[in-house]
Design a protein around this motif. Structure first.
Motif, short mmCIF file in Angstrom:
data_model
loop_
_atom_site.label_atom_id
_atom_site.label_comp_id
_atom_site.label_asym_id
_atom_site.label_seq_id
_atom_site.Cartn_x
_atom_site.Cartn_y
_atom_site.Cartn_z
N MET A 9 1.07 -1.57 0.00
CA MET A 9 -0.30 -0.01 0.14
C MET A 9 1.03 0.97 -0.02
SD MET A 9 -2.56 -1.77 2.59
CE MET A 9 -3.04 0.59 3.31
N GLU A 10 2.17 1.06 0.60
CA GLU A 10 2.83 2.52 0.68
C GLU A 10 3.58 2.49 -1.08
OE1 GLU A 10 6.69 3.31 3.09
OE2 GLU A 10 5.44 3.02 4.15
N GLU A 13 0.84 3.79 -2.75
CA GLU A 13 0.72 5.51 -2.53
C GLU A 13 1.88 6.50 -3.17
OE1 GLU A 13 0.03 8.69 0.75
OE2 GLU A 13 -0.34 6.61 1.24
N GLN A 14 3.43 6.06 -3.39
CA GLN A 14 4.17 7.23 -3.61
C GLN A 14 4.35 6.35 -4.80
OE1 GLN A 14 7.87 4.71 -1.34
NE2 GLN A 14 6.87 5.25 -0.35
N ASN A 16 1.35 6.53 -6.86
CA ASN A 16 0.04 7.50 -7.18
C ASN A 16 0.74 9.37 -7.39
OD1 ASN A 16 -1.72 5.38 -7.94
ND2 ASN A 16 -2.06 5.27 -6.03
N ARG A 17 1.71 9.28 -5.82
CA ARG A 17 2.05 10.59 -5.53
C ARG A 17 2.98 11.54 -6.52
NH1 ARG A 17 1.16 13.17 -0.80
NH2 ARG A 17 0.54 12.17 0.54
N GLU A 42 -0.53 18.61 -1.18
CA GLU A 42 -1.25 17.67 -0.59
C GLU A 42 -2.31 17.69 0.35
OE1 GLU A 42 0.48 14.44 2.16
OE2 GLU A 42 1.97 15.53 0.35
N LEU A 45 -4.49 16.25 -2.18
CA LEU A 45 -4.33 14.39 -1.77
C LEU A 45 -4.74 13.32 -1.12
CD1 LEU A 45 0.03 14.54 -2.83
CD2 LEU A 45 -1.87 14.03 -4.49
N ASN A 46 -5.02 14.15 0.15
CA ASN A 46 -5.08 13.56 1.67
C ASN A 46 -6.91 13.04 1.13
OD1 ASN A 46 -2.63 13.00 2.79
ND2 ASN A 46 -3.05 15.45 3.67
N SER A 49 -9.22 10.69 -4.18
CA SER A 49 -8.33 10.06 -4.36
C SER A 49 -7.52 10.02 -5.84
CB SER A 49 -9.95 8.87 -5.08
OG SER A 49 -9.71 9.51 -7.25
N PHE A 50 -6.34 9.49 -5.69
CA PHE A 50 -5.73 10.08 -6.67
C PHE A 50 -5.61 10.22 -8.49
CE2 PHE A 50 -2.72 8.29 -3.44
CZ PHE A 50 -1.64 9.19 -3.21
#
Length: 140
Positions: A9-10, A13-14, A16-17, A42, A45-46, A49-50
């Motif tokens: 998941m991490e 997310e990276q 996607n960012r 930011e 992003l929080n 959804s990406f």
């Protein structure tokens, strides 16, 4: 120690960012007010959804291509956020959640040409029977 699922998941997310940051850097959207821009980005992003953010950035880019000078920085992100809020308001109906109001004006191949990125995370797998408008494949 993180579990394999947490690591996956991490990493997701990276990735996607990085996709969002690739679009931002490709079009130098952060402008001179990079600190304010990055703080606002930011927050988005929080909150969203990406895929929704990516699509809103690209649609806002397209909407502003004829504007000289093109809005950048915080002003650009305000337009992106306004677009996402308008999509969100059309997706929530009295009887519950609906994606009927969520239709992109950007085709997957146009998305690829504009960003250089794979459109699958945004539009889902494409089929030959896809209609001419492309609904977003994932919600908030």
């Amino acid at each position: 120690m993180p579990t394999p699922t947490e690591v996956s998941m991490e990493l997701g997310e990276q990735l996607n960012r990085q996709r969002v940051k690739h679009i931002v850097s490709s079009y130098q959207l952060d402008s001179e007010d990079a600190e304010a821009f990055n703080g606002y980005l930011e927050e988005l992003l929080n909150a969203y959804s990406f895929p929704l953010i990516e699509l809103a950035i690209v649609e806002t880019l397209v909407d502003n291509w004829i504007t000289i000078p093109m809005p950048k920085g915080h002003r650009f992100l305000v337009q992106v956020h306004d677009l996402m809020k308008s999509w969100e308001s059309r997706m929530i109906e009295p009887n519950g959640f609906s994606e009927r109001g969520m239709v992109s004006t950007i085709a997957p191949e146009q998305f690829r040409q504009i960003t250089g990125l794979d459109p699958t995370p945004i539009f889902g797998p494409l089929t030959s029977s896809q209609p001419p408008t492309y609904p977003l494949s994932s919600g908030f």
